[in-house]
Design a protein around this motif. Structure first.
Motif, PDB file in Angstrom:
ATOM      1  N   LEU A  50       0.826  -1.200   0.000  1.00 18.28           N
ATOM      2  CA  LEU A  50       0.000   0.000   0.000  1.00 18.28           C
ATOM      3  C   LEU A  50       0.863   1.254   0.000  1.00 18.28           C
ATOM      4  O   LEU A  50       0.566   2.225  -0.708  1.00 18.28           O
ATOM      5  CB  LEU A  50      -0.919  -0.005   1.223  1.00 18.28           C
ATOM      6  N   HIS A  53       2.253   1.818  -3.427  1.00 21.18           N
ATOM      7  CA  HIS A  53       1.201   2.264  -4.353  1.00 21.18           C
ATOM      8  C   HIS A  53       0.847   3.733  -4.128  1.00 21.18           C
ATOM      9  O   HIS A  53       0.816   4.523  -5.070  1.00 21.18           O
ATOM     10  CB  HIS A  53      -0.033   1.384  -4.180  1.00 21.18           C
ATOM     11  N   ASP A  59      -2.757   8.518  -5.245  1.00 20.28           N
ATOM     12  CA  ASP A  59      -4.208   8.342  -5.117  1.00 20.28           C
ATOM     13  C   ASP A  59      -4.719   8.988  -3.833  1.00 20.28           C
ATOM     14  O   ASP A  59      -3.990   9.120  -2.847  1.00 20.28           O
ATOM     15  CB  ASP A  59      -4.570   6.858  -5.107  1.00 20.28           C
ATOM     16  N   PHE A  64      -9.248   5.764  -1.553  1.00 23.60           N
ATOM     17  CA  PHE A  64      -8.697   4.414  -1.564  1.00 23.60           C
ATOM     18  C   PHE A  64      -9.212   3.603  -0.378  1.00 23.60           C
ATOM     19  O   PHE A  64      -9.606   2.436  -0.544  1.00 23.60           O
ATOM     20  CB  PHE A  64      -7.171   4.478  -1.544  1.00 23.60           C
ATOM     21  N   SER A  67     -12.809   2.655  -0.986  1.00 21.16           N
ATOM     22  CA  SER A  67     -12.945   1.589  -1.985  1.00 21.16           C
ATOM     23  C   SER A  67     -12.515   0.239  -1.421  1.00 21.16           C
ATOM     24  O   SER A  67     -12.960  -0.807  -1.910  1.00 21.16           O
ATOM     25  CB  SER A  67     -12.121   1.926  -3.232  1.00 21.16           C
ATOM     26  N   CYS A  68     -11.655   0.229  -0.408  1.00 19.43           N
ATOM     27  CA  CYS A  68     -11.273  -1.027   0.249  1.00 19.43           C
ATOM     28  C   CYS A  68     -12.319  -1.473   1.269  1.00 19.43           C
ATOM     29  O   CYS A  68     -12.560  -2.676   1.441  1.00 19.43           O
ATOM     30  CB  CYS A  68      -9.915  -0.873   0.940  1.00 19.43           C
ATOM     31  N   MET A 257      -9.052   4.766 -10.093  1.00 18.71           N
ATOM     32  CA  MET A 257      -8.209   3.972  -9.201  1.00 18.71           C
ATOM     33  C   MET A 257      -8.028   2.568  -9.770  1.00 18.71           C
ATOM     34  O   MET A 257      -8.956   1.983 -10.317  1.00 18.71           O
ATOM     35  CB  MET A 257      -8.844   3.897  -7.824  1.00 18.71           C
ATOM     36  N   LEU A 259      -8.254  -0.671  -9.281  1.00 18.12           N
ATOM     37  CA  LEU A 259      -8.839  -1.588  -8.315  1.00 18.12           C
ATOM     38  C   LEU A 259      -8.229  -2.983  -8.345  1.00 18.12           C
ATOM     39  O   LEU A 259      -8.098  -3.618  -7.314  1.00 18.12           O
ATOM     40  CB  LEU A 259     -10.357  -1.657  -8.526  1.00 18.12           C
ATOM     41  N   TYR A 264      -4.358  -2.985  -3.707  1.00 19.17           N
ATOM     42  CA  TYR A 264      -5.784  -2.939  -3.365  1.00 19.17           C
ATOM     43  C   TYR A 264      -6.258  -4.297  -2.833  1.00 19.17           C
ATOM     44  O   TYR A 264      -6.889  -4.376  -1.773  1.00 19.17           O
ATOM     45  CB  TYR A 264      -6.591  -2.539  -4.591  1.00 19.17           C
ATOM     46  N   THR A 267      -4.709  -5.187   0.588  1.00 15.93           N
ATOM     47  CA  THR A 267      -5.261  -4.370   1.668  1.00 15.93           C
ATOM     48  C   THR A 267      -6.615  -4.895   2.111  1.00 15.93           C
ATOM     49  O   THR A 267      -6.907  -4.977   3.308  1.00 15.93           O
ATOM     50  CB  THR A 267      -5.375  -2.905   1.235  1.00 15.93           C
TER      51      THR A 267
END
Length: 365
Positions: A50, A53, A59, A64, A67-68, A257, A259, A264, A267
């Protein structure tokens, strides 16, 4: 005579546990210890992924994390089905929903601290939740132990001060630097201002665990309530993620993003879902809570491996020194007076992990 049966049964159970060979208990707990180590390793691996990234793509952190949380909440709801079984009373649902807000704030502060302080510092700062043990002792503990806990608090603050001054990095540590591998990039000293973010996240993480224990100590019910906690955390972050998308950040937040990226997926699967069940197994079967020196030893070993694999700016002697000081501080800050153990407690692990759990759970809501 009826009132003597539970006591006799408890005594018989105690005798059975006492008569069990230590080798048999060790062999029985070895697979669980392996699961705990592997679970923490893949979770810490997801943290490094992570960090790579977010530091390379820029991002949005809120986008983020949101979205997780969406797939993580779906997974927990499908696995736990909190709507089935005995209906949950409002006395449990309301604190659980509030705990979801604490969880959402924790993830945001932790991710911001991860970018500001690097994975090594952010992971060790999670153990700042042991500070709540000092607060619990100061407010509700026995006065005879207050100076011991203040000493533990001082040791923890010293460890974080050394980390903020780069003692765990090769470029800033005054100790001998381990290894001669080329660095991917050198890092500057973090500073105490940046340390506020991960330390605050660590305290919020401990507070979240305290609230979860306050609501329920039963494992099955705790899992059902955790599904509601993650779902409510997703709802708390939803308006902020949408606002970030409307404003249009540099990465267009959720829209562009990546995904399917490893950062991602790891995480979601390892950093949110798997680690919850691993921590439950460690707490229920191994009596190993998060804010304990034993847990810190496991995390430190995983951090050393990943710091070498990712070729980070890393000093082994500096990290070991900071970890030893931090572990000593946690041990002193969360320890209880063990001179008055119950007879059955003499056969439990002597590292104080179970006592740490009981001490932390004494905090008020």
């Amino acid at each position: 005579m009826m009132s003597l049966k539970p006591s006799a049964s408890a005594a018989a159970e105690g005798c059975r546990i006492a008569s069990t060979p230590r080798s048999a208990l060790t062999a029985r707990s070895t697979p669980l210890q392996v699961i705990n180590i592997l679970g923490n390793f893949v979770r810490i691996w997801s943290v490094y992924s992570l960090y790579s990234h977010l530091s390379s793509t820029g991002d949005s952190i809120v986008g983020f994390i949101f979205s997780c949380l969406v797939p993580a909440s779906v997974i927990f709801l499908i696995l736990q089905k909190p709507w089935k079984g005995r209906p949950l009373p409002n006395s449990q649902i309301v604190p659980t929903v509030v705990n979801g807000g604490v969880l959402a704030l924790y993830f945001v502060l932790w991710a911001k601290g991860l970018l500001a302080c690097r994975p090594l510092v952010a992971l060790l700062a999670e153990y700042a939740g042991a500070l709540l043990g000092v607060l619990s002792a100061a407010l509700y503990g026995r006065k005879v132990n207050i100076w011991k806990k203040i000493g533990g608090l001082a040791a923890m603050l010293l460890a974080y001060y050394l980390l903020s001054n780069g003692w765990a990095t090769r470029t800033n540590s005054p100790l001998y630097s381990f290894g001669s591998e080329p660095l991917e990039k050198a890092t500057e000293t973090t500073g105490m201002k940046e340390m506020v973010l991960p330390i605050s996240a660590g305290i919020l993480s401990a507070l979240r665990r305290v609230l979860a224990r306050r609501v329920s100590l039963k494992n099955l019910l705790k899992r059902r309530l955790h599904a509601i906690t993650v779902a409510s955390a997703t709802c708390f972050l939803f308006p902020f993620a949408m606002w970030d998308t409307i404003l249009g950040s540099t990465s267009d937040s959720i829209v562009k993003m990546q995904l399917p990226s490893w950062a991602y997926l790891s995480t979601v699967l390892f950093g949110m879902v798997l680690i919850f069940y691993v921590d439950n197994v460690a707490e229920e079967s191994l009596h190993l809570v998060f804010s304990s020196p034993r847990h810190l030893v496991v995390s430190t070993g995983c951090i050393i491996i990943l710091e070498i694999l990712y070729k980070m700016d890393f000093s082994l002697p500096g990290l070991l020194l900071c970890s030893v000081i931090l572990g000593f501080g946690i041990l002193e800050a969360t320890s209880l007076d063990r001179s008055k153990k119950r007879p059955l407690e003499a056969h439990e692990p002597s590292n104080g992990s179970l006592h740490n759990q009981l001490r932390i759970s004494e905090l008020p809501m």
